[in-house]
Motif scaffolding. Sequence first.
Motif, PDB file in Angstrom:
ATOM      1  N   ALA A  87     -49.085 -47.114  31.337  1.00  0.00           N
ATOM      2  CA  ALA A  87     -47.631 -46.935  31.378  1.00  0.00           C
ATOM      3  C   ALA A  87     -47.154 -46.692  32.806  1.00  0.00           C
ATOM      4  N   ILE A  88     -47.874 -45.845  33.531  1.00  0.00           N
ATOM      5  CA  ILE A  88     -47.467 -45.507  34.893  1.00  0.00           C
ATOM      6  C   ILE A  88     -47.716 -46.666  35.846  1.00  0.00           C
ATOM      7  N   ILE A  89     -48.857 -47.319  35.721  1.00  0.00           N
ATOM      8  CA  ILE A  89     -49.186 -48.421  36.627  1.00  0.00           C
ATOM      9  C   ILE A  89     -48.267 -49.619  36.412  1.00  0.00           C
ATOM     10  N   GLU A  90     -47.968 -49.939  35.179  1.00  0.00           N
ATOM     11  CA  GLU A  90     -47.077 -51.075  34.917  1.00  0.00           C
ATOM     12  C   GLU A  90     -45.669 -50.807  35.426  1.00  0.00           C
ATOM     13  N   GLN A  91     -45.207 -49.554  35.301  1.00  0.00           N
ATOM     14  CA  GLN A  91     -43.885 -49.229  35.843  1.00  0.00           C
ATOM     15  C   GLN A  91     -43.897 -49.318  37.364  1.00  0.00           C
ATOM     16  N   LEU A  92     -45.006 -48.928  37.968  1.00  0.00           N
ATOM     17  CA  LEU A  92     -45.119 -49.029  39.421  1.00  0.00           C
ATOM     18  C   LEU A  92     -45.008 -50.491  39.859  1.00  0.00           C
ATOM     19  N   ARG A  93     -45.690 -51.372  39.147  1.00  0.00           N
ATOM     20  CA  ARG A  93     -45.578 -52.804  39.465  1.00  0.00           C
ATOM     21  C   ARG A  93     -44.127 -53.290  39.292  1.00  0.00           C
ATOM     22  N   GLN A  94     -43.478 -52.851  38.223  1.00  0.00           N
ATOM     23  CA  GLN A  94     -42.099 -53.266  37.988  1.00  0.00           C
ATOM     24  C   GLN A  94     -41.179 -52.750  39.088  1.00  0.00           C
ATOM     25  N   ASP A  95     -41.376 -51.506  39.509  1.00  0.00           N
ATOM     26  CA  ASP A  95     -40.565 -50.946  40.595  1.00  0.00           C
ATOM     27  C   ASP A  95     -40.706 -51.778  41.869  1.00  0.00           C
ATOM     28  N   ILE A  96     -41.933 -52.214  42.147  1.00  0.00           N
ATOM     29  CA  ILE A  96     -42.173 -53.025  43.341  1.00  0.00           C
ATOM     30  C   ILE A  96     -41.489 -54.388  43.206  1.00  0.00           C
ATOM     31  N   ARG A  97     -41.656 -55.019  42.054  1.00  0.00           N
ATOM     32  CA  ARG A  97     -41.036 -56.342  41.846  1.00  0.00           C
ATOM     33  C   ARG A  97     -39.517 -56.266  41.934  1.00  0.00           C
ATOM     34  N   GLU A  98     -38.943 -55.149  41.465  1.00  0.00           N
ATOM     35  CA  GLU A  98     -37.490 -54.992  41.459  1.00  0.00           C
ATOM     36  C   GLU A  98     -36.964 -54.374  42.750  1.00  0.00           C
ATOM     37  N   ARG A  99     -37.875 -54.104  43.711  1.00  0.00           N
ATOM     38  CA  ARG A  99     -37.479 -53.523  45.000  1.00  0.00           C
ATOM     39  C   ARG A  99     -36.728 -52.201  44.790  1.00  0.00           C
ATOM     40  N   HIS A 100     -37.292 -51.345  43.982  1.00  0.00           N
ATOM     41  CA  HIS A 100     -36.625 -50.109  43.575  1.00  0.00           C
ATOM     42  C   HIS A 100     -36.725 -49.034  44.654  1.00  0.00           C
ATOM     43  N   ALA A 101     -35.741 -48.133  44.650  1.00  0.00           N
ATOM     44  CA  ALA A 101     -35.748 -47.013  45.593  1.00  0.00           C
ATOM     45  C   ALA A 101     -36.928 -46.086  45.375  1.00  0.00           C
ATOM     46  N   TYR A 102     -37.452 -46.027  44.147  1.00  0.00           N
ATOM     47  CA  TYR A 102     -38.591 -45.153  43.871  1.00  0.00           C
ATOM     48  C   TYR A 102     -39.799 -45.487  44.742  1.00  0.00           C
ATOM     49  N   VAL A 103     -39.919 -46.733  45.150  1.00  0.00           N
ATOM     50  CA  VAL A 103     -41.047 -47.121  45.995  1.00  0.00           C
ATOM     51  C   VAL A 103     -40.599 -47.473  47.416  1.00  0.00           C
ATOM     52  N   GLY A 104     -39.359 -47.154  47.740  1.00  0.00           N
ATOM     53  CA  GLY A 104     -38.882 -47.331  49.106  1.00  0.00           C
ATOM     54  C   GLY A 104     -38.540 -48.742  49.502  1.00  0.00           C
ATOM     55  N   LEU A 105     -38.249 -49.599  48.525  1.00  0.00           N
ATOM     56  CA  LEU A 105     -37.988 -51.008  48.836  1.00  0.00           C
ATOM     57  C   LEU A 105     -36.532 -51.412  48.631  1.00  0.00           C
ATOM     58  N   SER A 106     -35.667 -50.465  48.325  1.00  0.00           N
ATOM     59  CA  SER A 106     -34.277 -50.807  48.054  1.00  0.00           C
ATOM     60  C   SER A 106     -33.492 -50.998  49.351  1.00  0.00           C
ATOM     61  N   GLU A 107     -32.353 -51.630  49.237  1.00  0.00           N
ATOM     62  CA  GLU A 107     -31.466 -51.878  50.377  1.00  0.00           C
ATOM     63  C   GLU A 107     -31.062 -50.558  51.029  1.00  0.00           C
ATOM     64  N   GLY A 108     -31.191 -50.471  52.344  1.00  0.00           N
ATOM     65  CA  GLY A 108     -30.769 -49.288  53.067  1.00  0.00           C
ATOM     66  C   GLY A 108     -31.756 -48.144  53.070  1.00  0.00           C
ATOM     67  N   TYR A 109     -32.951 -48.349  52.500  1.00  0.00           N
ATOM     68  CA  TYR A 109     -33.903 -47.240  52.405  1.00  0.00           C
ATOM     69  C   TYR A 109     -34.554 -46.924  53.754  1.00  0.00           C
ATOM     70  N   GLU A 110     -34.535 -47.878  54.682  1.00  0.00           N
ATOM     71  CA  GLU A 110     -35.225 -47.679  55.960  1.00  0.00           C
ATOM     72  C   GLU A 110     -34.704 -46.448  56.694  1.00  0.00           C
TER      73      GLU A 110
END
Length: 213
Positions: A87-110
């Motif tokens: 459950a945790i690993i699949e959500q992590l992959r989804q967060d990365i694919r969706e460029r989510h803020a949880y993994v630091g990939l969202s717009e303006g996160y830099e």
Amino acid sequence: MAEGLRERKKRQTKQHISDVATGLFMARGFEAVTIAEIAEAAEVSVNTVYNYFPTKEDLFVDREDEVIDRPSRLVRDRAVGQSAARAIIEQLRQDIRERHAYVGLSEGYERFRQVMTDSPTLMARLFTIAGKTVNHLGVTLRAEAAAAPQDPTPEFVAHQLVGLQNAVQRCILRGLAEGGGVDAVAEDALRKVDVMESLLSDAVLNYAVKNTP
């Protein structure tokens, strides 16, 4: 229950203070901004700021409770037949694919990342949050697996799963800091998730499989 007028005003005031503080932190850095300056910009008293946010760090990590509970929530809400780790690993992959803020990939996160890493105070707070997340997930796993009180397995599994998340997030932040493009960093992160998953034992990967809805 419907939100009352008093509760709504308190929530709006808290959000306003948080938004103002975030803007100042992004513009000048965390350490350079004082509570007095935040209060003045938000047009409230210093005491009002402290009533909602006991420390300055609380203004920056105002979603701390959500962050701490997120892995536990994913475990609680996992599908029948799915383990806690999956459950945790699949959500992590989804967060990365969706460029989510949880993994630091969202717009303006830099800029957010820069403010965070430039502040020893915030980095110490993030270390504390990581520890709380592990402890909270350990409690959740113990309940979900019906583990005996003396069984250390839930805590050990929690350490590995939160550690995996944190390692991937650090790789992402390092890749971005070194000038990597978001898409390239995300693809690299997905490869690293695969590697980290392959290093987990079957006992961890299959821990706390959900048997009933």
